[in-house]
Design a protein around this motif. Structure first.
Motif, PDB file in Angstrom:
ATOM      1  N   HIS A  85      30.580   8.960  20.215  1.00 15.47           N
ATOM      2  CA  HIS A  85      29.312   8.276  19.894  1.00 15.47           C
ATOM      3  C   HIS A  85      28.837   8.728  18.526  1.00 15.47           C
ATOM      4  CE1 HIS A  85      25.354   6.416  21.317  1.00 15.47           C
ATOM      5  NE2 HIS A  85      25.039   6.971  20.151  1.00 15.47           N
ATOM      6  N   HIS A 122      27.398   7.027  14.633  1.00 12.89           N
ATOM      7  CA  HIS A 122      27.051   5.796  13.906  1.00 12.89           C
ATOM      8  C   HIS A 122      27.733   5.789  12.547  1.00 12.89           C
ATOM      9  CE1 HIS A 122      24.332   4.435  17.015  1.00 12.89           C
ATOM     10  NE2 HIS A 122      24.030   5.707  17.168  1.00 12.89           N
ATOM     11  N   PRO A 130      28.850   3.274  18.397  1.00  9.79           N
ATOM     12  CA  PRO A 130      28.343   2.849  19.700  1.00  9.79           C
ATOM     13  C   PRO A 130      27.436   1.630  19.682  1.00  9.79           C
ATOM     14  CG  PRO A 130      27.105   4.715  18.895  1.00  9.79           C
ATOM     15  CD  PRO A 130      28.140   4.430  17.866  1.00  9.79           C
ATOM     16  N   LYS A 142      27.622  -1.621  25.167  1.00 10.76           N
ATOM     17  CA  LYS A 142      26.441  -0.773  25.117  1.00 10.76           C
ATOM     18  C   LYS A 142      25.206  -1.610  25.365  1.00 10.76           C
ATOM     19  CE  LYS A 142      24.067   2.683  22.381  1.00 10.76           C
ATOM     20  NZ  LYS A 142      23.566   2.970  21.024  1.00 10.76           N
ATOM     21  N   HIS A 178      22.879  10.038  24.340  1.00  8.64           N
ATOM     22  CA  HIS A 178      21.850  10.916  23.741  1.00  8.64           C
ATOM     23  C   HIS A 178      20.738  11.231  24.730  1.00  8.64           C
ATOM     24  CE1 HIS A 178      19.949   7.036  22.834  1.00  8.64           C
ATOM     25  NE2 HIS A 178      20.870   6.743  21.968  1.00  8.64           N
ATOM     26  N   ASP A 212      24.557  12.360  18.227  1.00  9.60           N
ATOM     27  CA  ASP A 212      24.177  10.975  17.972  1.00  9.60           C
ATOM     28  C   ASP A 212      24.117  10.745  16.462  1.00  9.60           C
ATOM     29  OD1 ASP A 212      23.409   8.373  18.475  1.00  9.60           O
ATOM     30  OD2 ASP A 212      21.303   8.868  18.838  1.00  9.60           O
ATOM     31  N   ASN A 237      21.442  10.683  14.080  1.00 10.27           N
ATOM     32  CA  ASN A 237      20.075  10.685  14.618  1.00 10.27           C
ATOM     33  C   ASN A 237      19.546  12.066  14.975  1.00 10.27           C
ATOM     34  OD1 ASN A 237      19.963   7.924  14.320  1.00 10.27           O
ATOM     35  ND2 ASN A 237      20.783   7.528  16.356  1.00 10.27           N
TER      36      ASN A 237
HETATM   37 ZN   LIG Z   1      23.425   6.432  18.973  1.00  8.62          ZN
END
Ligand SMILES: [Zn+2]
Lengths: 555, 419
Positions: free
Chosen positions: A60, A62, A119, A183, A265, A380, A383
């Motif tokens: 996972h 980005h 994801p 997702k 997450h 994540d 994030n």
């Molecule tokens: Zn994410």
């Protein structure tokens, strides 16, 4: 060419090997059995004292798609602090929070990672996700396509279409977007925000469609299971970041009725409302529910202190969170009656009570979930923190005294609100290998990856054993990708291109007739132009597609 | 003769993909869903097929070798234009990285108004399908929208059906600043747009007052830029009453200094409306001839938009100092590579410096460049990808004919290899 890796301590949970000294042979990109005695070894690496694992897989992260590029564009000042110069074999770019594509590939490889999965691939933005990932060298990649706030699905639910029809639509979308998973983000909530709803509880209706997040989760999780897709429905739940959302999360686990579900997450969804600041850790209750419900897998989304940027499909929650933006600039987008996104820079501070407790909640979660096959190591990215902080995170998990040292420096009220100091568990190398390799490959359904037995692709990482686990995992001695040596002493020495992993579940062809009419009536492109062709991945001569079997397929 | 349907256009920026094009050898005719922007762009004949060095026809290999030789001896080459497809931009950035060039998209000075606002405070924006299905009030600021994009209204406002509206004809259109040049903004039922005109230079004041009124701040004058404050109050009230208003502008049309502050005021106003219990979104216009494509690909490759230099060995973004015209004018540049695969009229600035043009067939030059390599147009001569104005949707461009022209990426990769 026959390569021999001699005498390393092998951690290969996929075959149950836990630190045994073993030789590994590589030929034509794959791991092979020990050849007959008279076969010449072309190149031998002496790995005495070294630790050998398969290449790590980030399940996972980005790394591809529009919101990441918005995040890049938003933060030139962050790039300026981390310029990356070109070399004879590598391209220039930028690093830190949201690195450029080339640097993403190099830095992952330099930590021993050989695959990453985006994801949140919006169907309408899937081309961009794949084009960006096509410019990430070395790594294999793949994506989970985002459904659940798209008008077509919500319309089907309002019309009470049967599960078979929904399965067809999910399968079509996976094929059109070239995905390996599905997702859902804030189920129905991204759509609800466009109708001016500012929050959406698990059992609250989207004001236009009359559909609840619980309905959406159930039909999508069922579709994924019935289609035979290995990766369970990948869920970013309701109420991200909201104090008290642990109850929503517990209810989500309960409500799925035993269907396979991956909660992503989960740190951001494990908050209680106790204490003076009405913000507390729900990690213990969440971990207990995960331990009890074997159908559930999670990744943590650990936060680590420092500047980063949050990029999410959850426009509703990101809009609410914009008041925490640091620096104070942020973007949300409503996207094509399909999805949305929100990009908000964050600076997590150890002296901020909420941030400090978020840090502790993530670690509590890691340490309180028993089964390393059902929990995955993520921040994540970007994030919770950039992926480059993984070695630090691994040390926090493997080294209790280090963890407690850091704990003693965070906001004092947060220290009082966490049980972290009393948790004795330290992750073993084998458990790290499960979370970051074998477990991830199994969870995504990757054939011939994530293991070191004969037949696997030779994605292999070699570390020098070091009690400082951060140093150890920061700088592998060797990384092989598909049998080619790409990293030596933590530096890229050779680049190549990875493959794109997908599944191709079947659907009833008559669906496309309906969809074509729908696209002509409401959408802004023709259905034929919406679907991504195989050529688009492969025509540049670098990309390739690897199709993985569905459950129930005969191998 | 063949007819190809569902042809996407890289020319208009709004992602029309319903064109029908008749192909007869290498000549094209738009037979359905053409417009004043797209039809001439598709139908333009191929005139040059042969590369030239110093005005003389040569083979592609010779032209590539000459281009590489010119670049080899430079200290600060500039790559301008940057109007091509995704693969063309990939090759362009690889070449820039190797040669230490400055990369500058030809429309960047306009787009800069958006980037500066974005990078300072951000925005809340939307995409075309949301407009088509959800927008109940369109506020057009400082641009003749149908002149910019002839089919915008037909495709995205007066669409017969929409997901969430019973009657799209009830949508309201308001122009602030420029007046429309035709009647595309008139609803099928005959409802005309409200128009409040002012000169460009007054837009900063007008927009600032509008934002203040949205926030409920008192205004002590009666008119601004010739527009009555009462009229602006009326617009503010409508924005607050709408369920999903959309505010659109074109960064390049705000052609006055510090226009980024106007974009910022508009974007902050949209945020303000969203804090008043309703929804609103911005919609920046653009995306013609690969400008979004240039910024997107440069964005993921370097972290920065397409006004970035590689002369230090790593990308450095400066939205002012990396302006190609500025560098050519002040003597910092010592060679120009001009890449423009879409528009034969968009020729390079005249300069005494060594000039290499990788351009659409049919370019005529005031001064013959040292090297001219005619290339195919993405979406006509080869497949490719281009970004639409809303920056989310990348359209898959089709190959319509067999012209034998190389693609931008073929040529730039060859030069890169030769270096
Ligand atoms: Zn994410």
């Amino acid at each position: 060419m026959l390569i021999k890796l001699t005498g390393g301590a092998v951690y290969d949970p996929a075959s149950g090997v836990d630190g045994a000294k073993q030789d590994i042979y590589i030929q034509d990109g794959r791991i092979v059995n020990k050849p007959a005695g008279d076969v010449q070894v072309d190149k031998e690496y002496d790995l005495k004292g070294k630790v050998v694992m398969s290449g790590a897989i980030d399940m996972h992260t980005h790394i591809g798609g529009g919101k990441g590029n918005i995040a890049r564009t938003l933060l030139p000042e962050d790039h300026r602090a981390d310029p990356v110069a070109r070399t004879d074999i590598t391209r220039s770019g930028c690093g830190h929070a949201m690195p450029s594509t080339f640097v993403t590939g190099y830095r992952y490889a330099e930590m021993g990672y050989t695959a990453g999965f985006e994801p949140a691939v919006l169907p309408i933005n899937a081309r961009q996700a794949h084009m960006e990932m096509a410019d990430i060298p070395i790594l294999d990649k793949g994506g989970y396509v985002l459904l659940g706030s798209d008008d077509y699905l919500l319309r089907m639910l309002t019309a009470k279409k049967d599960q078979k029809a929904i399965n067809d639509y999910v399968a079509f979308t996976m094929q059109a977007a070239k995905a390996i998973g599905v997702k859902v983000v804030n189920p129905g909530g991204i759509s609800a925000f466009k109708f001016n709803q500012r929050k959406l509880e698990l059992d609250e209706q989207n004001s236009h469609y009359g559909v609840t997040p619980r309905d959406i989760l159930r039909v999508l999780a069922t579709a994924v299971k019935e289609l035979g897709v290995t990766h369970p429905l990948h869920v970013h739940g309701c109420n991200l970041g909201v104090p008290g959302n642990m109850n929503t999360t517990l209810d989500t686990i309960q409500g799925i009725g035993g269907l396979p579900m991956h909660l992503t997450h989960i740190q951001f969804h494990s908050y209680g409302t106790e204490g003076d600041f009405k913000f507390s850790s729900g990690a213990a209750q969440i971990a207990e529910a995960v331990n009890r419900n074997k159908n559930i897998t999670i990744d943590v989304g650990q936060i680590l202190f420092g500047q980063t940027v949050t990029a999410s499909g959850d426009n509703m929650r990101q809009h609410a969170n914009h008041k925490h933006a640091s620096p104070n600039k942020w973007v949300t987008m409503d996207i094509e009656c399909d999805a949305g996104c929100g990009v908000v820079p964050f600076k997590y501070k150890d002296k901020n009570f909420v941030n400090a407790l978020q840090w502790a909640i993530g670690l509590e979660t890691f340490l309180l979930v028993d089964d390393p096959w059902r929990i995955f190591l993520t921040t994540d990215h970007p994030n919770g923190a950039p992926f480059t902080s993984y070695p630090h995170l691994i040390r926090l998990l493997m080294d209790r005294s280090f963890r407690n040292d850091v704990l003693s420096t965070i906001h004092p009220e947060a220290q009082k609100m966490t049980t972290l100091a009393s948790i004795e568990r330290e992750y073993s190398l084998q458990e790290i290998a499960i979370m970051t390799r074998a477990g991830a490959a199994r969870l995504i359904g990757l054939q011939d990856r994530g293991g070191l037995s004969a037949g696997n692709w030779a994605d292999i990482t070699v570390y020098t054993d070091n009690v400082d686990r951060q140093l150890m995992f920061e700088k592998p001695d060797y990384v092989f990708k598909d049998g080619e040596l790409v990293v030596v002493d933590g530096k890229v020495i050779h680049t190549k291109w990875g493959t794109t992993h997908v599944v191709k579940p079947d659907f009833d062809a008559s669906l496309e007739k309906d969809l074509q009419k729908y696209f002509d009536r409401f959408m802004t492109m023709k259905l034929g132009n919406f679907k991504i062709s195989d050529d688009e991945i492969t025509e540049d001569g670098r990309g390739s597609l690897t199709v993985h079997p569905l459950k129930g397929d005969v191998a | 003769m063949a007819e190809i349907t569902e042809v996407p256009s890289p020319f208009c920026g709004i992602g029309t993909d319903d064109l029908t094009i008749q192909v007869d050898g290498i000549s094209l005719k738009v037979v359905e869903n053409g417009c004043a922007v797209n039809s001439p762009a598709f139908e333009q004949a191929i005139t040059d097929t042969c590369p030239r060095v110093d005005g003389k026809d040569v083979s592609l290999d010779v032209a590539v070798a000459r281009a590489a030789a010119l670049l080899k001896n430079t200290n600060q080459p500039v790559i301008g234009g940057c109007a091509t497809d995704v693969n063309g931009m990939r090759a362009l950035l690889a070449l820039a990285d190797r040669s230490g060039a400055v990369v500058d998209n030809m429309n960047f000075t306009g787009a800069r108004n958006n980037f500066l606002a974005l990078q300072d405070s951000g925005w809340m924006n939307t995409t075309l399908a949301e407009v088509k299905n959800r927008c109940d009030l369109l506020l057009v600021i400082g641009i003749d929208l149908e002149g910019f994009s002839p089919r915008f209204f037909e495709r995205y406002l007066w669409n017969k059906e929409s997901m969430f509206m019973d009657d799209t004809g009830k949508r309201e259109v308001i122009y602030l600043g420029k007046a429309p040049s035709g009647n595309a903004s008139t609803s099928p039922g005959g409802q005309t747009a409200s128009v409040f005109e002012c000169v460009n230079e007054d837009l900063p004041d007008v927009v600032a007052v509008l934002r203040a009124l949205v926030k409920g701040n008192p205004i002590r004058v009666d008119s601004v830029g010739g527009i009555a404050v009462a009229d602006l109050q009326c617009i503010a009230d409508k924005l607050k009453a709408a369920s999903y208003s959309v505010v659109t502008w074109a960064a390049g049309a705000l052609s006055y200094s510090q226009a980024e502050l106007t974009v910022q005021t508009i974007s902050e106003m949209v945020k303000d409306i969203n804090d008043r219990n309703t929804r609103s979104s911005g919609l920046p216009l653009g995306g013609k001839e690969g400008d979004q494509t240039a910024n997107q690909v440069c964005g993921w490759t370097t972290g920065y938009p397409a006004r970035t230099r590689f002369s230090s060995g790593y990308p450095e973004y400066d939205p002012f100092l990396n302006d190609a015209n500025f560098l050519l004018g002040n003597g910092e540049a010592d060679a120009l590579v001009w890449v423009q695969a879409f528009n034969a009229k968009a020729v390079p600035p005249v300069t005494a410096l060594p000039t290499i043009v990788v351009g659409r067939s049919g370019m005529t030059f005031a001064k013959e460049p040292d090297v001219f390599i005619p290339v195919g147009t993405p979406g006509i001569d080869h497949v490719g990808h281009a970004y639409r104005m809303d920056n989310v949707v990348a359209i898959r461009l089709k190959k319509l004919r067999e012209s034998g022209l190389p693609s931008t990426s073929d040529v730039l990769n060859a030069i890169d290899q030769a270096l």
